[in-house]
Design a protein around this motif. Structure first.
Motif, PDB file in Angstrom:
ATOM      1  N   ILE A 279      42.264  36.875  71.378  1.00 10.72           N
ATOM      2  CA  ILE A 279      40.848  37.102  71.710  1.00 10.72           C
ATOM      3  C   ILE A 279      40.542  38.589  71.706  1.00 10.72           C
ATOM      4  CG2 ILE A 279      39.141  36.933  73.572  1.00 10.72           C
ATOM      5  CD1 ILE A 279      40.498  34.180  74.225  1.00 10.72           C
ATOM      6  N   GLU A 280      41.416  39.379  72.304  1.00  9.12           N
ATOM      7  CA  GLU A 280      41.208  40.829  72.318  1.00  9.12           C
ATOM      8  C   GLU A 280      41.220  41.390  70.898  1.00  9.12           C
ATOM      9  OE1 GLU A 280      44.215  42.328  74.951  1.00  9.12           O
ATOM     10  OE2 GLU A 280      43.288  41.377  76.704  1.00  9.12           O
ATOM     11  N   LEU A 281      42.129  40.904  70.079  1.00  9.23           N
ATOM     12  CA  LEU A 281      42.193  41.347  68.693  1.00  9.23           C
ATOM     13  C   LEU A 281      40.920  40.973  67.935  1.00  9.23           C
ATOM     14  CD1 LEU A 281      43.742  42.578  66.307  1.00  9.23           C
ATOM     15  CD2 LEU A 281      44.828  40.354  65.979  1.00  9.23           C
ATOM     16  N   LEU A 282      40.439  39.748  68.143  1.00 14.76           N
ATOM     17  CA  LEU A 282      39.192  39.336  67.485  1.00 14.76           C
ATOM     18  C   LEU A 282      38.012  40.197  67.943  1.00 14.76           C
ATOM     19  CD1 LEU A 282      39.563  35.455  67.506  1.00 14.76           C
ATOM     20  CD2 LEU A 282      39.631  36.977  65.518  1.00 14.76           C
ATOM     21  N   GLU A 283      37.979  40.527  69.234  1.00 19.89           N
ATOM     22  CA  GLU A 283      36.910  41.403  69.717  1.00 19.89           C
ATOM     23  C   GLU A 283      36.961  42.756  69.009  1.00 19.89           C
ATOM     24  OE1 GLU A 283      37.677  41.370  73.923  1.00 19.89           O
ATOM     25  OE2 GLU A 283      36.316  39.692  74.259  1.00 19.89           O
TER      26      GLU A 283
ATOM     27  N   ARG B  94      28.276  32.880  60.707  1.00 21.56           N
ATOM     28  CA  ARG B  94      29.587  32.215  60.732  1.00 21.56           C
ATOM     29  C   ARG B  94      30.292  32.349  59.385  1.00 21.56           C
ATOM     30  NH1 ARG B  94      26.945  27.764  64.067  1.00 21.56           N
ATOM     31  NH2 ARG B  94      27.768  28.179  66.146  1.00 21.56           N
ATOM     32  N   ALA B  95      29.555  32.223  58.320  1.00 22.10           N
ATOM     33  CA  ALA B  95      30.164  32.341  56.990  1.00 22.10           C
ATOM     34  C   ALA B  95      30.737  33.736  56.782  1.00 22.10           C
ATOM     35  CB  ALA B  95      29.132  32.017  55.906  1.00 22.10           C
ATOM     36  N   ARG B  96      30.004  34.766  57.195  1.00 27.76           N
ATOM     37  CA  ARG B  96      30.505  36.140  57.039  1.00 27.76           C
ATOM     38  C   ARG B  96      31.722  36.378  57.929  1.00 27.76           C
ATOM     39  NH1 ARG B  96      25.030  37.017  57.696  1.00 27.76           N
ATOM     40  NH2 ARG B  96      25.364  38.126  59.644  1.00 27.76           N
ATOM     41  N   ARG B  97      31.696  35.864  59.149  1.00 26.89           N
ATOM     42  CA  ARG B  97      32.841  36.030  60.043  1.00 26.89           C
ATOM     43  C   ARG B  97      34.056  35.277  59.516  1.00 26.89           C
ATOM     44  NH1 ARG B  97      30.482  35.959  66.238  1.00 26.89           N
ATOM     45  NH2 ARG B  97      29.808  38.129  66.212  1.00 26.89           N
ATOM     46  N   GLU B  98      33.840  34.075  59.014  1.00 25.69           N
ATOM     47  CA  GLU B  98      34.949  33.300  58.474  1.00 25.69           C
ATOM     48  C   GLU B  98      35.572  34.013  57.279  1.00 25.69           C
ATOM     49  OE1 GLU B  98      35.524  29.097  56.218  1.00 25.69           O
ATOM     50  OE2 GLU B  98      34.306  29.056  58.048  1.00 25.69           O
ATOM     51  N   GLU B  99      34.753  34.587  56.446  1.00 25.00           N
ATOM     52  CA  GLU B  99      35.271  35.326  55.284  1.00 25.00           C
ATOM     53  C   GLU B  99      36.113  36.519  55.749  1.00 25.00           C
ATOM     54  OE1 GLU B  99      36.408  36.192  51.663  1.00 25.00           O
ATOM     55  OE2 GLU B  99      35.212  34.433  52.134  1.00 25.00           O
ATOM     56  N   ALA B 100      35.659  37.194  56.808  1.00 28.86           N
ATOM     57  CA  ALA B 100      36.419  38.329  57.330  1.00 28.86           C
ATOM     58  C   ALA B 100      37.788  37.873  57.853  1.00 28.86           C
ATOM     59  CB  ALA B 100      35.634  39.027  58.441  1.00 28.86           C
ATOM     60  N   LEU B 101      37.849  36.702  58.481  1.00 24.32           N
ATOM     61  CA  LEU B 101      39.120  36.181  58.993  1.00 24.32           C
ATOM     62  C   LEU B 101      39.996  35.617  57.879  1.00 24.32           C
ATOM     63  CD1 LEU B 101      37.945  34.318  62.207  1.00 24.32           C
ATOM     64  CD2 LEU B 101      39.268  36.430  62.080  1.00 24.32           C
ATOM     65  N   ARG B 102      39.362  35.040  56.878  1.00 26.72           N
ATOM     66  CA  ARG B 102      40.104  34.363  55.805  1.00 26.72           C
ATOM     67  C   ARG B 102      41.125  35.288  55.142  1.00 26.72           C
ATOM     68  NH1 ARG B 102      35.992  32.061  52.705  1.00 26.72           N
ATOM     69  NH2 ARG B 102      36.028  30.329  54.144  1.00 26.72           N
ATOM     70  N   SER B 103      40.780  36.538  54.944  1.00 26.24           N
ATOM     71  CA  SER B 103      41.711  37.441  54.265  1.00 26.24           C
ATOM     72  C   SER B 103      43.002  37.638  55.064  1.00 26.24           C
ATOM     73  CB  SER B 103      41.049  38.784  53.984  1.00 26.24           C
ATOM     74  OG  SER B 103      40.764  39.464  55.189  1.00 26.24           O
ATOM     75  N   PHE B 104      42.905  37.625  56.381  1.00 27.27           N
ATOM     76  CA  PHE B 104      44.113  37.761  57.199  1.00 27.27           C
ATOM     77  C   PHE B 104      44.890  36.448  57.247  1.00 27.27           C
ATOM     78  CE2 PHE B 104      41.332  41.097  58.931  1.00 27.27           C
ATOM     79  CZ  PHE B 104      42.162  42.187  58.728  1.00 27.27           C
TER      80      PHE B 104
ATOM     81  N   ALA C 189      44.943  34.083  55.139  1.00 22.05           N
ATOM     82  CA  ALA C 189      45.539  33.777  53.836  1.00 22.05           C
ATOM     83  C   ALA C 189      46.908  34.427  53.677  1.00 22.05           C
ATOM     84  CB  ALA C 189      44.611  34.235  52.711  1.00 22.05           C
ATOM     85  N   ARG C 190      47.175  35.483  54.401  1.00 19.42           N
ATOM     86  CA  ARG C 190      48.469  36.179  54.305  1.00 19.42           C
ATOM     87  C   ARG C 190      49.564  35.500  55.130  1.00 19.42           C
ATOM     88  NH1 ARG C 190      45.918  42.086  55.457  1.00 19.42           N
ATOM     89  NH2 ARG C 190      44.395  42.004  53.792  1.00 19.42           N
ATOM     90  N   MET C 191      49.176  34.550  55.959  1.00 22.09           N
ATOM     91  CA  MET C 191      50.155  33.849  56.787  1.00 22.09           C
ATOM     92  C   MET C 191      50.888  32.808  55.951  1.00 22.09           C
ATOM     93  SD  MET C 191      47.800  33.144  60.179  1.00 22.09           S
ATOM     94  CE  MET C 191      49.068  32.223  61.029  1.00 22.09           C
ATOM     95  N   PRO C 192      52.159  32.555  56.258  1.00 22.60           N
ATOM     96  CA  PRO C 192      52.860  31.459  55.573  1.00 22.60           C
ATOM     97  C   PRO C 192      52.148  30.127  55.854  1.00 22.60           C
ATOM     98  CG  PRO C 192      54.411  32.856  56.765  1.00 22.60           C
ATOM     99  CD  PRO C 192      53.028  33.294  57.173  1.00 22.60           C
ATOM    100  N   ARG C 193      52.227  29.224  54.896  1.00 23.95           N
ATOM    101  CA  ARG C 193      51.516  27.944  54.981  1.00 23.95           C
ATOM    102  C   ARG C 193      51.789  27.218  56.303  1.00 23.95           C
ATOM    103  NH1 ARG C 193      51.070  23.816  50.121  1.00 23.95           N
ATOM    104  NH2 ARG C 193      50.198  25.737  49.350  1.00 23.95           N
ATOM    105  N   GLY C 194      53.031  27.136  56.717  1.00 23.96           N
ATOM    106  CA  GLY C 194      53.371  26.440  57.963  1.00 23.96           C
ATOM    107  C   GLY C 194      52.718  27.065  59.177  1.00 23.96           C
ATOM    108  N   GLU C 195      52.653  28.376  59.198  1.00 26.49           N
ATOM    109  CA  GLU C 195      52.010  29.063  60.318  1.00 26.49           C
ATOM    110  C   GLU C 195      50.500  28.819  60.312  1.00 26.49           C
ATOM    111  OE1 GLU C 195      53.164  33.171  60.512  1.00 26.49           O
ATOM    112  OE2 GLU C 195      55.284  32.666  60.684  1.00 26.49           O
ATOM    113  N   ARG C 196      49.894  28.761  59.123  1.00 33.60           N
ATOM    114  CA  ARG C 196      48.458  28.452  59.040  1.00 33.60           C
ATOM    115  C   ARG C 196      48.194  27.055  59.588  1.00 33.60           C
ATOM    116  NH1 ARG C 196      48.666  30.764  53.659  1.00 33.60           N
ATOM    117  NH2 ARG C 196      48.598  28.641  52.856  1.00 33.60           N
ATOM    118  N   ALA C 197      49.041  26.098  59.212  1.00 26.99           N
ATOM    119  CA  ALA C 197      48.884  24.721  59.696  1.00 26.99           C
ATOM    120  C   ALA C 197      49.061  24.668  61.216  1.00 26.99           C
ATOM    121  CB  ALA C 197      49.875  23.792  59.003  1.00 26.99           C
TER     122      ALA C 197
END
Length: 174
Positions: free
Chosen positions: A23-27, A116-126, A128-136
């Motif tokens: 939460i702090e990181l997202l802020e 929400r779409a702009r915020r999601e796009e900002a998060l998506r780039s990070f 996407a760098r996570m391994p698939r299992g961690e994303r799940a």
């Protein structure tokens, strides 16, 4: 990790710590990304009003004030400003002539959808760098957390799972 706690308490403590740090990181990310994901023309307090009205369509001012833990006069001014920019409308409550209900306009719904779409796009780039299992695991964990929070929250805070879909449909029809 505190090894003196039973495993479940220790795991709960670790999860709570990780969630707090997230939460702090997202802020920080939201603050750094104000140019990329601005909330203008809406202040953060007004944004809280929009989220609450979206979740509890038809909420009245008194209930909204309690929900936001703010003075009714302050919440009324926030609503005045949101109505002035076309994001919120007030209408007589169908069962009580003395109360007004609050609803988002099509423009207000479209604003939240775009934010929400702009915020999601900002998060998506990070993410996407996570391994698939961690994303799940992240998706599963956040879904579980949301379910528990929704079940424990007072009326008005239950965020329906289809808010994004409802916003998307409303934004397209606006």
């Amino acid at each position: 990790m505190d090894h003196n706690l039973p495993a479940s308490e220790s795991e709960t403590h670790d999860a709570a710590t990780a969630a707090s740090e997230l939460i702090e990181l997202l802020e920080v990310l939201w603050e750094q990304g104000r140019d990329a994901v601005p909330t203008a023309p809406v202040s953060l307090s007004q944004l809280r009003v929009l989220y609450a009205v979206e979740r509890d369509e038809g909420i009245n001012l008194r209930t909204l004030s309690k929900l936001l833990d703010a003075a009714p006069s302050s919440v009324s001014r926030l609503c005045d400003r949101l109505q002035a920019i076309g994001y919120l409308k007030r209408a007589p409550h169908p069962s009580s002539g003395r109360e007004l209900e609050l609803r988002l306009t099509g423009q207000g719904v479209a604003y939240l959808f775009g934010l929400r779409a702009r915020r999601e796009e900002a998060l998506r780039s990070f993410i996407a760098r996570m391994p698939r299992g961690e994303r799940a695991a992240l998706t599963e964990g956040l879904t579980g957390f949301r379910t528990v929070v929704d079940a424990a929250s007072p009326i008005g805070l239950q965020a329906s799972r289809d808010v994004g879909a409802r916003s998307a449909r409303s934004a397209r029809s606006a």
